[in-house]
Design an enzyme around this catalytic site. Structure first.
Site, PDB file in Angstrom:
ATOM      1  N   ALA A  40       0.851  -1.190   0.000  1.00 35.61           N
ATOM      2  CA  ALA A  40       0.000   0.000   0.000  1.00 35.61           C
ATOM      3  C   ALA A  40       0.886   1.239   0.000  1.00 35.61           C
ATOM      4  O   ALA A  40       2.087   1.168   0.254  1.00 35.61           O
ATOM      5  CB  ALA A  40      -0.918   0.006   1.227  1.00 35.61           C
ATOM      6  N   MET A  41       0.255   2.386  -0.287  1.00 31.64           N
ATOM      7  CA  MET A  41       0.953   3.673  -0.250  1.00 31.64           C
ATOM      8  C   MET A  41       0.019   4.711   0.352  1.00 31.64           C
ATOM      9  O   MET A  41      -1.120   4.871  -0.081  1.00 31.64           O
ATOM     10  CB  MET A  41       1.380   4.092  -1.666  1.00 31.64           C
ATOM     11  CG  MET A  41       2.055   5.454  -1.713  1.00 31.64           C
ATOM     12  SD  MET A  41       3.570   5.494  -0.718  1.00 31.64           S
ATOM     13  CE  MET A  41       3.694   7.251  -0.377  1.00 31.64           C
ATOM     14  N   GLU A  42       0.545   5.442   1.338  1.00 32.35           N
ATOM     15  CA  GLU A  42      -0.261   6.302   2.194  1.00 32.35           C
ATOM     16  C   GLU A  42      -0.480   7.705   1.630  1.00 32.35           C
ATOM     17  O   GLU A  42      -0.494   8.685   2.380  1.00 32.35           O
ATOM     18  CB  GLU A  42       0.403   6.422   3.570  1.00 32.35           C
ATOM     19  CG  GLU A  42       1.737   7.186   3.586  1.00 32.35           C
ATOM     20  CD  GLU A  42       2.960   6.339   3.343  1.00 32.35           C
ATOM     21  OE1 GLU A  42       4.069   6.819   3.587  1.00 32.35           O
ATOM     22  OE2 GLU A  42       2.805   5.184   2.891  1.00 32.35           O
ATOM     23  N   ASN A  43      -0.671   7.868   0.335  1.00 37.20           N
ATOM     24  CA  ASN A  43      -0.890   9.205  -0.215  1.00 37.20           C
ATOM     25  C   ASN A  43      -1.965   9.931   0.594  1.00 37.20           C
ATOM     26  O   ASN A  43      -3.011   9.357   0.913  1.00 37.20           O
ATOM     27  CB  ASN A  43      -1.338   9.112  -1.676  1.00 37.20           C
ATOM     28  CG  ASN A  43      -0.406   8.279  -2.510  1.00 37.20           C
ATOM     29  OD1 ASN A  43       0.795   8.489  -2.517  1.00 37.20           O
ATOM     30  ND2 ASN A  43      -0.967   7.298  -3.210  1.00 37.20           N
ATOM     31  N   HIS A  59      -1.745   0.552   9.498  1.00 34.27           N
ATOM     32  CA  HIS A  59      -0.443   1.149   9.174  1.00 34.27           C
ATOM     33  C   HIS A  59      -0.615   2.381   8.298  1.00 34.27           C
ATOM     34  O   HIS A  59      -0.068   3.460   8.574  1.00 34.27           O
ATOM     35  CB  HIS A  59       0.410   0.094   8.476  1.00 34.27           C
ATOM     36  CG  HIS A  59       1.782   0.539   8.086  1.00 34.27           C
ATOM     37  ND1 HIS A  59       2.924   0.121   8.732  1.00 34.27           N
ATOM     38  CD2 HIS A  59       2.223   1.379   7.099  1.00 34.27           C
ATOM     39  CE1 HIS A  59       3.981   0.670   8.176  1.00 34.27           C
ATOM     40  NE2 HIS A  59       3.582   1.429   7.161  1.00 34.27           N
ATOM     41  N   GLU A  60      -1.398   2.242   7.212  1.00 40.85           N
ATOM     42  CA  GLU A  60      -1.523   3.343   6.256  1.00 40.85           C
ATOM     43  C   GLU A  60      -2.300   4.517   6.839  1.00 40.85           C
ATOM     44  O   GLU A  60      -1.994   5.675   6.537  1.00 40.85           O
ATOM     45  CB  GLU A  60      -2.195   2.852   4.968  1.00 40.85           C
ATOM     46  CG  GLU A  60      -1.464   1.708   4.276  1.00 40.85           C
ATOM     47  CD  GLU A  60       0.001   2.003   4.030  1.00 40.85           C
ATOM     48  OE1 GLU A  60       0.345   3.145   3.679  1.00 40.85           O
ATOM     49  OE2 GLU A  60       0.827   1.080   4.196  1.00 40.85           O
ATOM     50  N   HIS A  89      -0.105   6.712   8.864  1.00 39.21           N
ATOM     51  CA  HIS A  89       0.748   7.574   8.037  1.00 39.21           C
ATOM     52  C   HIS A  89       0.090   8.918   7.712  1.00 39.21           C
ATOM     53  O   HIS A  89       0.798   9.866   7.334  1.00 39.21           O
ATOM     54  CB  HIS A  89       1.093   6.872   6.728  1.00 39.21           C
ATOM     55  CG  HIS A  89       2.314   6.012   6.803  1.00 39.21           C
ATOM     56  ND1 HIS A  89       3.484   6.431   7.401  1.00 39.21           N
ATOM     57  CD2 HIS A  89       2.564   4.759   6.325  1.00 39.21           C
ATOM     58  CE1 HIS A  89       4.394   5.473   7.296  1.00 39.21           C
ATOM     59  NE2 HIS A  89       3.857   4.450   6.658  1.00 39.21           N
ATOM     60  N   GLU A 117       7.992   5.167   9.230  1.00 36.83           N
ATOM     61  CA  GLU A 117       7.699   3.743   9.087  1.00 36.83           C
ATOM     62  C   GLU A 117       7.718   3.020  10.433  1.00 36.83           C
ATOM     63  O   GLU A 117       6.931   2.102  10.667  1.00 36.83           O
ATOM     64  CB  GLU A 117       8.676   3.091   8.111  1.00 36.83           C
ATOM     65  CG  GLU A 117       8.607   3.639   6.688  1.00 36.83           C
ATOM     66  CD  GLU A 117       7.237   3.492   6.053  1.00 36.83           C
ATOM     67  OE1 GLU A 117       6.393   2.753   6.593  1.00 36.83           O
ATOM     68  OE2 GLU A 117       7.009   4.142   5.012  1.00 36.83           O
TER      69      GLU A 117
END
Length: 963
Positions: free
Chosen positions: A387-390, A422-423, A426, A445
């Site tokens: 995943a990516m926390e944009n 987690h995301e 962020h 992180e």
């Protein structure tokens, strides 16, 4: 003036371009040699001269001589510039203080200004304030055209604008002054310097400090198949292949989508406009402010202005997805976007539900409101990461966010839950407050990984994640890596872009989380929360370094009357590699004292001999050692000892011959604990007679410590085997989980040796009684599974896995029976929580037809979690032909998702029958792997080397990578 792409479609410009620099196309491909010699010189006018013929000859000879002299002078000048450039480049690779100095105003800006494009980081002369970004997206031929208007402030006098750019085809560039004399500024030269992925604009006159300017650039590029930058992905819907496009800018890939200041410290606001075919929808970080439909069947979406943020958190997507939404109590709109059939089936409902709860949890814990009006969760078929926390548009690969409760195991649900937790964390640690530079990536992180367990405990308190699963899944896991001679400090110096990917490893995530947990326990939860609140409030919409965090936590402690310098304590843990082993020994004196020593724990003791310069350093830590004493009926309250020296003596209360010592209570500290052999004997006796006197966390910790201390040579090899003899009495999941992890490591070491049968028989003896007592998950008359508590379900699963892995005949018969029933009835009655064990056992024991059956089910299954389990089961075969076939199919067949190809190689490598096969295949197919989805595969292969393969394939792998 409108801008056009190669198709001839027109977009709208932000500004009417007053000038087009005709040198652009000629300047794009200039060589490094020209770049070295670029200087700004005024042009001269040509004059017409009429003279006598004789004078013409003499004049021509004079001109020729002048030209020759000039050429020689220029060549010498170029060589001089080259030397200067090399010198400045070497200067840029000096100490970390110098490297960061140019960011905060302490660097030598005169040296930086000489050839700023040669430095690995952008010059500090300019600071962006706002981006207006307009994109036209063409999904039919996977191209996009764009225009960016960047407003920036000049900090130091300069004639150069240096921006990041990679893979873009620039059309036009113009620079404007926003000051007393607004207008177009004259560009002398512009060129791409690919070595550092920058584009350089050299101006005729200087930019002045304290003034603002704008640069306007139009450009075109491909929507690549590479999973970085602005990339495309595809999926099947009703037998038709559909396409979507999405961004992945972390860590250094925003420059692939638009020219920008692509470093975390250069925060700015963004306004995004996306134009595309009206059959698609588009998303970005902020909500749509206006949507304009055109007569040509296209739509233009204007998104609201973002807060100040780093470029790598900007995001957008163009897709045919649908969504479901919910709204938090504070009014934040949460939506989950996915393939229409996934949304319709409810596969995204679980993630949507827990996200709503998590936003409220983090707002209450941090005492800082979520900053945006919406949060979108986007499930995509392909993505380089889980995943990516944009900010406001978090992107997940489908396997990590879509859940089918009817076929998904508890472990799959837990993993998905923790990815979402987690995301969402962020959105505060990362998006709102961003590390200044990548050397401190653990600041975001590590916190997000720690809060995976804290946040999951909020959602499901009975899971007891932070106090239990954290130990085996984080602490024990990362200490295996950090005990290697090849480990590194958690804060790593990063000079070049190519070094950035390597800091995203388990040391950053798991060691970061373990150190934060240790610190939270030392400070106390309320004081820790106040310190985090102060840190977030002080640095919101900005950047922070580790010292900023230490200062705020120190202030929080001081406000409680506790004089602890957090920076002084934590620098030892973050700036040097590894961790200590603390040895506690009773003294023979009558004063009830103990001697406590610390030393650097390392598995390979010979490394200290091979590399004395590295390992003979005085590795030393300030250690918060919690200590308790006990006997067969009682355990004393814990006391804390701050261990700062190599050896210290402390009084710990009354002790007699039968009193045992226990250190690192509940394993809150990031270190191992050893004792004298007499104390180990007392602890083992306690576990055999009444294990619950010792907490469940410490029981798991004792097992993990004793196995690893023996492996490193600190204890005799028989001590760990003595300690697990108590396991038949153990009723909790966590110690069994810690023991199984250690036993599986021994299994791999002893496999195919003459001692293996003795070892496996010993393990089965410890497992047998618990296996017979717990049995298998019970099925009700309607075929559904009787639900039990989390702890019992996980313990049952752990015991079944041990029994089947080490060859328990009854376990094998049950697994074969369940597989046979599925094949004959075509109805899968296998409990989801043990399906991976049953599938793997069946494939390894039964004939080729079972492998074909599992492969067929992998083809036909639509449940993402089930496909993952089926694919892993195919790697369990003892048949080398089938394993080789699977490896080949993983590369040649579209049926295996790209992100799963590396997993196939890893799991085949874990199989004793596939170890050498996977390694040989890996070498033979290196060129194919290295060219397929280039960046993601390189990152995955590096992950294999660093974290998996070397544990299973030995020194040959290391030698191969070092070639």
């Amino acid at each position: 003036m409108p801008f056009e792409n190669k198709r001839g479609n027109k977009g709208l410009s932000f500004t009417q371009m007053g000038i087009e620099d005709n040198n652009m196309r000629n300047g794009r491909g200039l060589s490094d040699q020209w770049a070295d010699s670029v200087v700004v010189r005024p042009r001269t006018t040509e004059r017409s001269i009429t003279v006598h013929k004789r004078l013409v000859l003499g004049f021509a000879i004079s001109i020729l001589t002048l030209i020759i002299v000039t050429v020689i002078a220029v060549l010498l000048s170029i060589r001089f510039e080259e030397c200067a450039g090399e010198s400045s480049s070497r200067a840029g690779n000096g100490s970390n203080a110098k490297f960061n100095g140019s960011r905060d105003g302490n660097g030598n800006h005169k040296d930086e200004e000489t050839q700023p494009w040669r430095h690995h980081r952008l010059p500090a002369s300019l600071r962006p304030r706002h981006y207006d970004l307009r994109l036209a997206v063409y999904m039919d031929n996977f191209t996009f055209s764009g225009e960016v208007n960047i407003e920036f402030e000049c900090v130091y006098t300069t004639k150069f604008i240096v921006l990041h750019m990679d893979g873009l085809e620039l059309e036009k560039v113009a620079v404007y002054s926003d000051n007393k004399k607004p207008g177009v500024m004259r560009i002398h030269r512009q060129f791409h310097y690919p070595a550092n992925q920058v584009y350089v604009i050299a101006l005729h006159r200087e930019l002045k400090p304290m003034r603002t300017y704008k640069v306007n650039i139009t450009f075109e590029a491909q929507i690549e198949n590479e999973l970085l930058g602005f990339f495309r992905s595809s999926y099947m819907l009703h037998g038709e292949r559909r396409y979507m496009a999405v961004t992945q800018f972390s860590p250094t890939h925003a420059r692939k989508a638009f020219p920008c200041f692509d470093e975390p410290v250069y925060k700015a606001t963004f306004r995004v406009i996306l134009r595309h075919d009206a059959s698609y929808l588009s998303l970005s970080n902020m909500p749509v402010e206006a949507s304009i439909s055109d007569d040509d069947g296209w739509v233009t979406n204007h998104f609201a202005r973002t807060p100040r943020m780093s470029t790598y958190y900007l995001a957008w997507a163009v897709c045919n997805f649908t969504y479901r939404e919910t709204i938090t109590d504070s009014g934040v709109v949460v939506r989950l976007y996915a393939r229409p059939n996934a949304v319709q089936s409810g596969a995204g409902d679980y993630a949507l539900h827990i996200t709503k709860r998590l936003l409220q949890f983090y707002e209450d814990y941090f005492k800082v409101k979520y900053s945006l009006p919406k949060l979108d969760l986007l499930a995509v078929p392909k993505h380089p990461y889980a995943a990516m926390e944009n900010w406001g548009l978090s992107v997940f690969v489908e396997q990590k966010i879509l859940l089918d409760p009817e076929v998904s195991s508890f472990s799959y649900q837990m993993e998905l839950t923790m990815v979402v937790v987690h995301e969402i964390c962020h959105q505060w640690f990362g998006d709102l407050v961003t590390p200044v530079w990548w050397e401190d990536v653990w600041l975001k992180e590590g916190f997000a990984h720690f809060f995976e367990y804290v946040g999951t405990d909020f959602l499901f308190p009975k899971w007891n994640m932070e106090k239990q699963r954290f130990l085996t899944d984080v602490l024990h896991e990362v200490m295996l890596l950090d005990g290697l001679a090849s480990s590194h400090p958690i804060s790593q110096e990063v000079y070049e872009a190519v070094d950035i990917d390597r800091v995203f490893d388990w040391i950053a995530y798991k060691k970061g989380a373990a150190l934060i947990r240790m610190l939270a326990n030392v400070m106390g939860e309320q004081v820790f929360q106040r310190g985090l609140n102060d840190y977030l409030m002080t640095h919101m919409y900005s950047n922070a370094a580790r010292d900023d965090l230490w200062n705020k936590l120190t202030e929080a402690m001081q406000n409680e009357g506790k004089d602890i310098n957090i920076k002084e304590v934590m620098d030892h843990w973050t700036l040097q590699m590894g961790y200590p082993v603390v040895t506690i020994s009773k003294n023979d004196s009558l004063d009830h004292s103990v001697t406590v020593t610390q030393e650097h724990f390392i598995y390979d003791q010979d490394a200290k001999i091979r590399d004395p310069d590295l390992f003979n350093k005085s590795f030393q830590w300030q250690i918060p050692l919690t200590l308790a004493t006990g006997n067969s009926t009682h355990r004393s309250p814990e006391a804390i000892i701050w261990l700062s020296n190599k050896t210290e003596t402390h009084k710990v209360g009354r002790m007699d011959e039968d009193t045992w010592l226990l250190g690192n209570i509940n394993q809150t500290g990031y270190f191992r604990v050893n004792y004298d052999l007499h104390n180990w004997r007392l602890l083992i006796e306690q576990l055999m007679t009444n294990p619950e006197i010792i907490s469940v966390g410490n029981r798991a910790g004792l097992i993990d410590d004793v196995f690893n201390l023996a492996r490193a040579g600190y204890l005799p090899q028989n001590v760990p085997l003595q300690i697990i003899c108590y396991l038949p009495q153990e009723r909790e999941f966590l110690p069994w989980h810690a023991a199984s992890r250690s036993l599986y490591q021994l299994d791999k070491l002893l496999d195919r040796t003459e001692d293996y049968n003795l070892f496996s028989d010993f393990v089965l003896k410890q497992v047998a009684s618990k296996y017979h007592k717990m049995g298998w998950p019970s099925a009700l008359t309607d075929g559904s599974i009787l639900q039990t508590s989390y702890q019992i379900e996980e313990l049952q699963r752990e015991v079944i896995m041990l029994a089947c892995s080490f060859g328990n005949k009854q376990c094998h018969r049950q697994a074969v029976s369940l597989i046979s029933d599925w094949i004959s009835s075509n109805k899968n009655r296998i409990p989801p929580n043990v399906r991976d064990i049953v599938y793997c056992t069946g494939v390894s024991l039964m004939d080729e037809d079972v492998w074909e059956f599992i492969w067929m089910k992998f083809h036909s299954s639509t449940a993402i979690s089930e496909k993952k389990v089926l694919l892993e089961a195919l790697t369990c075969s003892d048949n080398g032909f089938l394993l080789n076939r699977l490896l080949n199919l993983s590369l040649s067949s579209d049926l295996v998702p790209d992100q799963d190809v590396i997993d196939v190689i890893i799991h085949v490598g874990r199989n004793p029958h596939g170890r050498q096969l996977a390694w040989r295949y890996f070498r033979e197919k290196w060129d194919v792997l290295n060219s397929r989805e280039t960046k993601i595969y390189k990152q995955s292969l590096l992950f294999i080397y660093k974290n998996v393969t070397k544990m299973f394939l030995g020194c040959e792998v290391t030698a191969y990578f070092l070639k």
